[in-house]
Design an enzyme around this catalytic site. Structure first.
Site, PDB file in Angstrom:
ATOM      1  N   SER A 171       0.806  -1.205   0.000  1.00 48.55           N
ATOM      2  CA  SER A 171       0.000   0.000   0.000  1.00 48.55           C
ATOM      3  C   SER A 171       0.841   1.257   0.000  1.00 48.55           C
ATOM      4  O   SER A 171       0.323   2.345   0.118  1.00 48.55           O
ATOM      5  CB  SER A 171      -0.945   0.007   1.186  1.00 48.55           C
ATOM      6  N   LYS A 176      -6.761   3.579   8.300  1.00 44.88           N
ATOM      7  CA  LYS A 176      -5.741   4.523   7.861  1.00 44.88           C
ATOM      8  C   LYS A 176      -6.239   5.958   7.953  1.00 44.88           C
ATOM      9  O   LYS A 176      -5.517   6.853   8.393  1.00 44.88           O
ATOM     10  CB  LYS A 176      -5.339   4.200   6.421  1.00 44.88           C
TER      11      LYS A 176
END
Ligand SMILES: Nc1ncnc2c1ncn2[C@@H]1O[C@H](COP(=O)(O)OP(=O)(O)OP(=O)(O)O)[C@@H](O)[C@H]1O
Ligand SMILES: [Mg+2]
Length: 787
Positions: free
Chosen positions: A685, A728
């Protein structure tokens, strides 16, 4: 007594015919062909036989006695023995006799021709087959291997024996030597001696040997376990045993008869199913026959206590009132709306279909987000007992399924223990940390757990210690885990996963206000009107003193604030304390976590998903003179290294469009570094953030400080979707960031993000790396110091 008159007695022994053999009876030795052994010579006839054989240099026939006593009669001897030559005859100083005999050949007694002064028999000798077939060779091979294995388990076995066994090439000798050195009963050895068929003999020896090896292994395991795991419970058992001995010494005997009577009554009242009850009766009967001082007594007694204490037929009535359940869930937990909804759905299904198989819930989320406390609320709502079973670090199957009752201190596994503590057959059992089970050579705890959770099997769950089945089908199991991926797939399939993400600052503030504060007040003996903490103070604690997805640290810090207030109040310096933001540092010390964004340099801010929720992560790159190499540091995982390489290739391939001087690239090495030690840096990511950092380095355009990003990239610059968006974004918000760049294809995750966070953030949905750079980089290049 007419034997005395047979010619043999009268005739000198030297004139014995060739086809007869002097018989040497032995009480405790089975001599095999090919083996040299000392044999104790006892009894008038045996001594006479040995002396005669030595004098005339004849062989003897060694025969095992079937009955005890010196001077056995022919019908007290086995019929199959071994012809042996005497290597040496020894008379010791104390007058006892031994001889060293070398076994040569099997024989069968046909009849006795003389009995005095020693036995003489006509015999038939047996030859071993010389040519052997595949069947025998294969067996001999296995036997050799197993024999060597057995010797490795026996530390006291002489090393030469191993070599000797390796050197034997005759199958019959191998079988005989192994049989000879195994510690078998005399009758068992005799049985092997009397087995003339070689194949059958090899099978027998192998069977004995295998059994022996199993026993050796188990006893070694037990040794190790008792040595290693001489933990509390074993200590307790030993202490108890000692206590019992002491009580006995002191004459505090109690009445064993009455004890047995009590036990009998308890067994009858325990409501056991037939199999368990029979077992209990059997053990009780054994107990009564045992002397009270026997080590086994306390083991058996303990076992009976377990059988009696298990809630075989105790069930709590389950209350399934959905409204009440909702009220309890709301009362105990702030927020978590989606989670509560799913729990209520679960309960509703259970109510409508009580006999159906309800799924096993599993709460997955970072520490301190309320997994355990939700489980407690469920139990409360249903009116059931609640027990936790910690699976973290369990690597031994026996921890789940129990140890066999073979040594002092063995106990049932943790499932049965929890049920006993619950005292009901239908408690809520929370299986904590199902993601932290690990397999090892001690057996696989997963399969044991699967069995516990399998509705097809768990109504007859067999714990090794209990030894009789216990019905677990009425237990409501709930799992918890920090990391979904770490739960083994078969286990995951059996559970309905409910994920709990971390809390936002605002949610934490609310949880503190509504729950934690009250709890800590009462824990510290304070009343609500004695201490006030301002919102600002709480926020300061949340942001600068804790860095967590859950609220456990926050609760601890609140506790610390309140204890400080308690001292003030208890010492009479004030009747009331109010804590404001300015007081916090004085009480808790300097902030633990600086707001990291304030400290950052011109590097890209990535977002990472971690087992503890989410975190921000800085990606730095720099350039040194070199030849186009890529240097990666910061303990990156494999996937992340690949992301870095992809990012470099992407930036290089688009150098023209980005306005990067290709010549500069050729004589530079690029260095990408990802600091912040504790964050696991493996996962696909970070590609976008790496590309952004590199682009910033090479174009001289600074990365904007208030932007964070996540996403993977393809080599052609397409931004690919990633997981953990909610965590996140929450982490970004926590770190004071107001703009997040996310992959356009993650747009559907937006609704998962708590509204309070969503409203405060700006989202940029990127299709291509250009969208990212346009937003993340300042437009004007800044003058950089040469790398
Ligand atoms: N939403 C909430 N409302 C009220 N209290 C909460 C909430 N979430 C957590 N808490 C409280 O926070 C504390 C920690 O929660 P809990 O022990 O349930 O964490 P957990 O998720 O089981 O963590 P772990 O993975 O470490 O076991 C508990 O005292 C719990 O009551
Ligand atoms: Mg917990």
């Amino acid at each position: 007594m007419n034997e005395n008159a047979t010619p043999m007695t009268a005739a000198p022994a030297a004139s014995l015919p060739e086809d007869v053999l002097i018989i040497l009876p032995t009480a405790e030795t089975v001599l095999f062909p090919g083996v040299v052994l000392p044999i104790a010579v006892r009894g008038k006839r045996a001594i006479a036989a040995a002396q005669e054989a030595v004098r005339t240099q004849r062989r003897v026939g060694v025969l095992l006695q079937a009955a005890e006593g010196e001077n056995p009669e022919p019908d007290q001897l086995h019929r199959v023995g071994t012809v042996a030559s005497i290597v040496r005859f020894v008379t010791a100083a104390d007058g006892t006799h031994h001889l060293i005999a070398q076994g040569e050949q099997r024989f069968t007694v046909l009849d006795y021709v003389s009995r005095e002064p020693f036995l003489v028999a006509r015999i038939e000798a047996h030859k071993e087959p010389t040519a052997v077939g595949k069947e025998i060779e294969a067996r001999a091979l296995t036997l050799r291997e197993r024999a060597i294995e057995a010797m490795q388990l026996l530390p006291q076995a002489p090393a030469e024996l191993g070599n000797a066994i390796r050197a034997i090439d005759s199958a019959s000798t191998l079988a005989d030597i192994v049989a000879s050195f195994m510690d078998l009963k005399m009758t068992e050895k005799q049985e092997i001696l009397a087995t003339f068929d070689l194949e059958e003999r090899l099978d027998r020896v192998l069977a004995f040997l295998n059994r022996r090896i199993e026993v050796l292994k188990v006893s070694r395991q037990i040794d190790e376990r008792t040595r290693e795991a001489f933990d509390e419970r074993q200590k307790e058992a030993v202490l108890r045993e000692r206590l019992r001995q002491i009580q006995k010494e002191l004459g505090d005997k109690g009445d064993p008869g009455a004890e047995a009577e009590d036990l009998r009554k308890s067994v009858a009242e325990a409501g056991m199913p037939p199999e368990a009850e029979e077992q209990a009766q059997r053990e009780l009967a054994r107990l009564e026959r045992m002397p009270e001082g026997a080590a086994e007594y306390s083991m058996t007694r303990n076992y009976l206590d377990w059988l009696i204490a298990m809630p075989w037929s105790k069930l709590d009535p389950e209350q399934l009132d959905i409204d009440r359940a909702r009220a309890i869930l709301d009362e105990d937990h702030y927020g978590l709306d989606k989670v509560k909804r799913r729990i209520l759905e679960f309960l509703a299904v259970r109510k409508l279909n009580p006999e159906g198989r309800s799924p096993i819930l599993c709460f997955v989320g970072p520490p301190g987000v309320g997994k355990t406390s939700l489980g407690q609320s469920i139990a409360k709502a249903l009116g059931l007992q609640f027990r936790r079973v910690s699976l973290g670090g369990v690597h031994d199957e026996a921890e789940i399924r129990g140890h066999r009752r073979t040594y002092i201190g063995s106990l049932p596994g943790n499932i049965v223990q929890a049920i006993r503590k619950a005292g009901r057959r239908n408690p809520v059992l929370m299986l904590d940390e199902v993601d932290k089970l690990s397999a090892s050579h001690q057996g696989d705890p997963f399969s044991a757990l699967l069995e516990v959770l399998d509705p097809e099997q768990n109504n007859t769950f067999r714990d090794n210690y209990l030894g009789v089945p216990f019905d677990l089908s009425k237990v409501l199991f709930i799992g918890t885990a920090n990391v979904l991926d770490a739960i083994p797939a078969p286990l995951r399939d059996r559970m309905e996963i409910i994920e709990l993400a971390g809390y936002t600052e605002e949610e934490k503030l609310q949880i503190a206000r509504r729950h934690l504060l009250a709890r800590q007040l009462s824990a510290n003996g304070l009343r609500a009107d004695q201490v006030q903490i301002s919102d600002e103070a709480l926020r300061h604690v949340i942001v600068d003193y804790t860095r967590e997805a859950g609220v456990r640290g926050l609760e601890r810090q609140i506790g610390a604030l309140l204890r400080n207030a308690a001292v003030t109040i208890a010492s009479g310096r004030a009747a009331q304390v109010s804590i404001d933001v300015g007081d916090v540092q004085g009480i808790l010390g300097a902030p633990r976590f600086e707001n990291e964004v304030a400290l950052r340099t011109s590097v890209a801010t990535g977002l990472a998903w971690t087992p503890a929720g989410g975190d921000i992560l800085f990606i730095e790159s720099s350039r040194v003179r070199g030849r186009g190499k890529l240097i990666l540091t910061g303990q990156l995982g494999e996937v992340m290294k690949e992301s870095a390489q992809a990012a470099v290739t992407l930036v290089k391939s688009q150098a023209d469009r980005l306005g990067i001087d290709a010549a500069v690239l050729d004589d530079s090495d690029l260095h990408i570094h990802v600091p912040a030690g504790a964050i696991p840096k493996d996962g696909p990511s970070a590609g976008v953030a790496m590309a952004t950092s590199l682009a910033s380095l090479l174009t001289g355009r600074t990365v904007r400080a208030d932007v964070a990003m996540t996403g993977e990239i393809s080599l052609r610059g397409v931004v690919l979707p990633v997981g953990g968006i909610k965590e996140k974004v929450v982490a970004a918000a926590r770190a004071g960031i107001r703009t997040v760049i996310l992959p356009a294809r993650n747009r559907r995750d937006l609704e998962d993000i708590p509204e309070s966070v969503r409203n405060r953030m700006e989202f940029v949905w990127a299709e291509k790396i250009d969208d990212v750079l346009a937003r993340a980089l300042e437009t004007a290049p800044v003058q950089r110091a040469a790398a």
